[in-house]
Write a protein that holds these residues in place. Sequence first.
Motif, PDB file in Angstrom:
ATOM      1  N   ILE A 152      47.818  36.702  31.819  1.00  0.00           N
ATOM      2  CA  ILE A 152      47.178  35.501  31.262  1.00  0.00           C
ATOM      3  C   ILE A 152      46.008  35.074  32.158  1.00  0.00           C
ATOM      4  CG2 ILE A 152      47.537  33.029  30.810  1.00  0.00           C
ATOM      5  CD1 ILE A 152      50.433  33.800  29.934  1.00  0.00           C
ATOM      6  N   GLY A 153      46.237  35.131  33.479  1.00  0.00           N
ATOM      7  CA  GLY A 153      45.154  34.815  34.417  1.00  0.00           C
ATOM      8  C   GLY A 153      43.970  35.748  34.217  1.00  0.00           C
ATOM      9  N   ALA A 154      44.275  37.018  33.969  1.00  0.00           N
ATOM     10  CA  ALA A 154      43.227  38.020  33.748  1.00  0.00           C
ATOM     11  C   ALA A 154      42.403  37.665  32.513  1.00  0.00           C
ATOM     12  CB  ALA A 154      43.849  39.403  33.601  1.00  0.00           C
ATOM     13  N   TYR A 163      42.127  34.728  31.146  1.00  0.00           N
ATOM     14  CA  TYR A 163      41.406  33.489  31.446  1.00  0.00           C
ATOM     15  C   TYR A 163      40.094  33.816  32.167  1.00  0.00           C
ATOM     16  CZ  TYR A 163      40.338  29.015  33.722  1.00  0.00           C
ATOM     17  OH  TYR A 163      39.704  27.888  34.166  1.00  0.00           O
ATOM     18  N   ALA A 164      40.169  34.821  33.040  1.00  0.00           N
ATOM     19  CA  ALA A 164      38.993  35.188  33.835  1.00  0.00           C
ATOM     20  C   ALA A 164      38.065  36.148  33.094  1.00  0.00           C
ATOM     21  CB  ALA A 164      39.432  35.798  35.161  1.00  0.00           C
ATOM     22  N   GLY A 165      38.399  36.489  31.846  1.00  0.00           N
ATOM     23  CA  GLY A 165      37.483  37.297  31.061  1.00  0.00           C
ATOM     24  C   GLY A 165      37.826  38.773  30.981  1.00  0.00           C
ATOM     25  N   ILE A 169      49.244  33.459  38.067  1.00  0.00           N
ATOM     26  CA  ILE A 169      48.052  33.325  37.226  1.00  0.00           C
ATOM     27  C   ILE A 169      46.801  33.456  38.093  1.00  0.00           C
ATOM     28  CG2 ILE A 169      46.756  31.638  35.845  1.00  0.00           C
ATOM     29  CD1 ILE A 169      49.514  31.086  34.475  1.00  0.00           C
ATOM     30  N   THR A 228      40.870  40.174  38.434  1.00  0.00           N
ATOM     31  CA  THR A 228      39.911  40.398  37.352  1.00  0.00           C
ATOM     32  C   THR A 228      38.497  40.067  37.822  1.00  0.00           C
ATOM     33  OG1 THR A 228      41.636  39.814  35.781  1.00  0.00           O
ATOM     34  CG2 THR A 228      39.379  39.828  34.945  1.00  0.00           C
TER      35      THR A 228
END
Lengths: 625, 343
Positions: A312-314, A316-318, B81, B88
């Motif tokens: 999910i964090g990934a 969120y970061a695009g 998160i 990323t």
Amino acid sequence: MSTISTVKKEVPVDAPRAELESAVVRFAGDSGDGMQLTGGQFTLATALAGNDLATFPDFPAEIRAPAGTTFGVSSFQINFGSHGIKTSGDSFDLLVAMNPAALKVELKGLKQSGIILADTGSFSDRNLRKAGYDGNPLEDGSLDAYRVIALDISQLTLDSVKEHGLSNKEALRCKNLWTLGFIYWMFGRKRKATTDWLETKFAKRPELAAANVAALNAGHAVAETSEILDGFQGFAIPQATISPGQYRAVTGAEAMAWGLTAGCQLAELQMVFCSYPITPASSVLHTLSTMAAFGVTTFQAEDEIAAACAAIGASYAGGMGITSSSGPGVALKGEALGLAISTELPLVVLNSQRAGPSTGMPTKTEQSDLYQSVYGRNADSPVCVLAARSPADCFDVGIEAVRIATKFMTPVIVLTDGYIGNAAEPWLIPDVAEMRKFPVNFEAETEDFHPFKRDPETLARSWAVPGVAGLEHRIGGIEKDYDSGHISYDPANHQKMTDARFAKIKGIADDTPPQKVDNGPEIGKMAIVGWGSSYGPISRAVDNLLAEGLEVSHIHIRNIWPLPKNLGGLLSGFDQVVVPEMNNGQMLTVLRSEYLVDAQGINKVTGQPFTIAELEEGVRARLGG
Amino acid sequence: MNVVAKPEALKPKDYASDQEVRWCPGCGDYAILRAVQKALADIGAKKEKTVFVSGIGCAARFPYYLSTYGFHTIHGRAPSIATGIKITNPELDVWIVSGDGDSLSIGGNHLLHLIRRNVDVQFLLFNNEIYGLTKGQYSPTSRAGTRSPSTPLGSVDKPISPVAFALGAGARFIARGIDSMQKKLPDVFARAHAHKGASFVEIYQNCIVYNDGVFSNFTEKDVVANRQIHLEHGKPMIFGAENQFGLRVADGKLALEVVSIGEDGITEDDIVVHDETDRIMAHMLAEMQGADRPVAIGVLYCDPMASYEEGMQGLQARAEKQAMTHDLNELLRRGHTWTVEDA
């Protein structure tokens, strides 16, 4: 190294071989006997001979089971033939039993008057006892209903590799190649692909390559020159009609890994694959871990929850956040999934289903996480659910999952299972460069921006990625105001947001293909509705029943949620709807609840896939004889 | 000569969002928010590159009150998160805001692994030794005997020391602050920010409603000087209203003891000099609790090593170099394939 071989069309064989439409061979031996490798080589030789095929490896749950025990038996099954092969076969025509335990475990799957090839060299008193035999079944007449080829393969192998100076242990290891050579003759297979492979594999130890090739040739020669069964001249299986093109064998796990990668490339996104090891899902992680050069980042998290959250964090970061597990792990990811639903971030959740509940039978297959996928979260939290139907289909489903997740800003759950993940089938390799791209457009417009600004058509919210000046915003799991994206506890707003989330997922059905009838009439007596890995057996069963003149149709659902728009109408065109599933009736419940249709289930929860025969029987019973 | 107009430096208030702050009046969180906003201004943080991530709890509302990017996630999972965000896009500057329950109860595992991996983030743990948002239950840092709605007769379990936990997990930066130290707190945050890798900061934060005064034995005005020691790298560890106390390693023990300078022939030379890079010293400082020794404030430990992202980038570079192809189409055609000809 790439090896490309060409399947030559119809080479006439002089020997009066018995012609078969198809055959099923099961290689069974001790975990150390190299049965998976032997099966893999036989698969390749069979593909090169122009047959259609399907395979399934069946190995023990124990990592290193004690030698000679029944729970240490490792097997590999292949079904091949001249017509469309859809499953690895109900029961087998030939059983290769490298030791007594293999015979003990596998005999029940052998057809009446099927052939057993057994290595008498391993049928020692000690091994017989370990397998639970009082006497020697090769000698006591208990196998009279079968055709038995009993040879001292161990000794024959030692003799054949004598001149290569291997230790006794190393020499004995060649016995799977000896056996393979023998089977190659039985089915008229060519040895060249295997000898090439051996020479590459043992390039640094040429004596091992030479010994294995010698064993292969010796096995082949023994089969060719000795009268192995009365009047038996070997089998011939005509070539199947196969579309021209370049093929490879692919397992579901490989196809899924490649499909997801292709999907991310088509979306022009970095893949961030976050997972925690679990059987049978880990092989996707293993494949992707070798693919850093293809825009793939893999992250082995500390637990299932962290894996989902990192994905999910990934996103969120695009990046394209993907997490993978099996049912128990997906249960742990549930709360995180809710966050992705609430914040409307793209996410792919891969579930390689296995037999449950709880730890259940991790190496055995089941389709029992449909409720979990469609309904299994707190609150009204709809997601998209897709199911792959075969190993090769995983590639297409992987791409589709990324497309839907990014276009609709939603989690997509992809269902496969242990059977699909491990099974292999020939795959007409697609041209990724020719596929239609679906590049993601990140939010760039700072004017009037708010994070829950929606695309009027898809209802997807805008995807604004940290790093862009002017788009700074805050999101979270607390309910957001529809018009500003700020925190909101307003009653009417919660209704509106709930409705919007629901409508968005429902709208995916406008963007996905209508349900087709896979086989049989579009209106008629009985629709047999399947999903997921039961595609193979249902498809073959329906083929057979249609050939018998029965009026049945096969509908196979990929879009589990939302269901295809036309499905209700389609089902209403049939007198009966029958839903075979490897669970206690989960799709059945969904169809009954969605369409008020009086569907009936054919259910099996044994950890084993459906056999074609039991499906035919179930359908006949419901057709009223 | 070209004059390059220097962009106007952002002030602390520029890092405030337009949202009304909704903590209880008098909550220590207000002071920490101010200190963070000041620290962001001091370090010249770019709003668009800055992401605040939080879990659940009173502290977790923090991101809504900043004008940077923010992600208010689920209970205990902010480290996971944040890790996903950093792998990323390592260019983003990520801060995690958490409480004692969020980070040491439900999210203990994730904090452990965030630190162990050395993900380059700032982790701010607001420790008020109580569950505030759920109305006052005892937390994993509550002292044994804490009376709360769920422990009316007093809690039985022993508290965890956040900094000792972080050290045990392999932290390379550990600092401690107090909500009320408005002057020094921004500097602690700036130090945490300057450190590459996981920077762990514990902030004693007063919960005015459910645990008011729990830190008063070392935060009340009249005891501050004698009950706190403010660490400075390279300086002897001296404290007290008249700098009359110091720390030295106790004879025959691996622990610090308080000595009075000028008594028993003790001079400043006998006092241990703070070395931020000394891991054993950090353990001893972390252990200083209780009535007989002061609470260590400031940077307890700072000894950088490669961050997780750097490691990941190194692997990526190696993989790309070793890869026989970067073309997916080519990969799909590697290994054994066969071609079926037209019939």
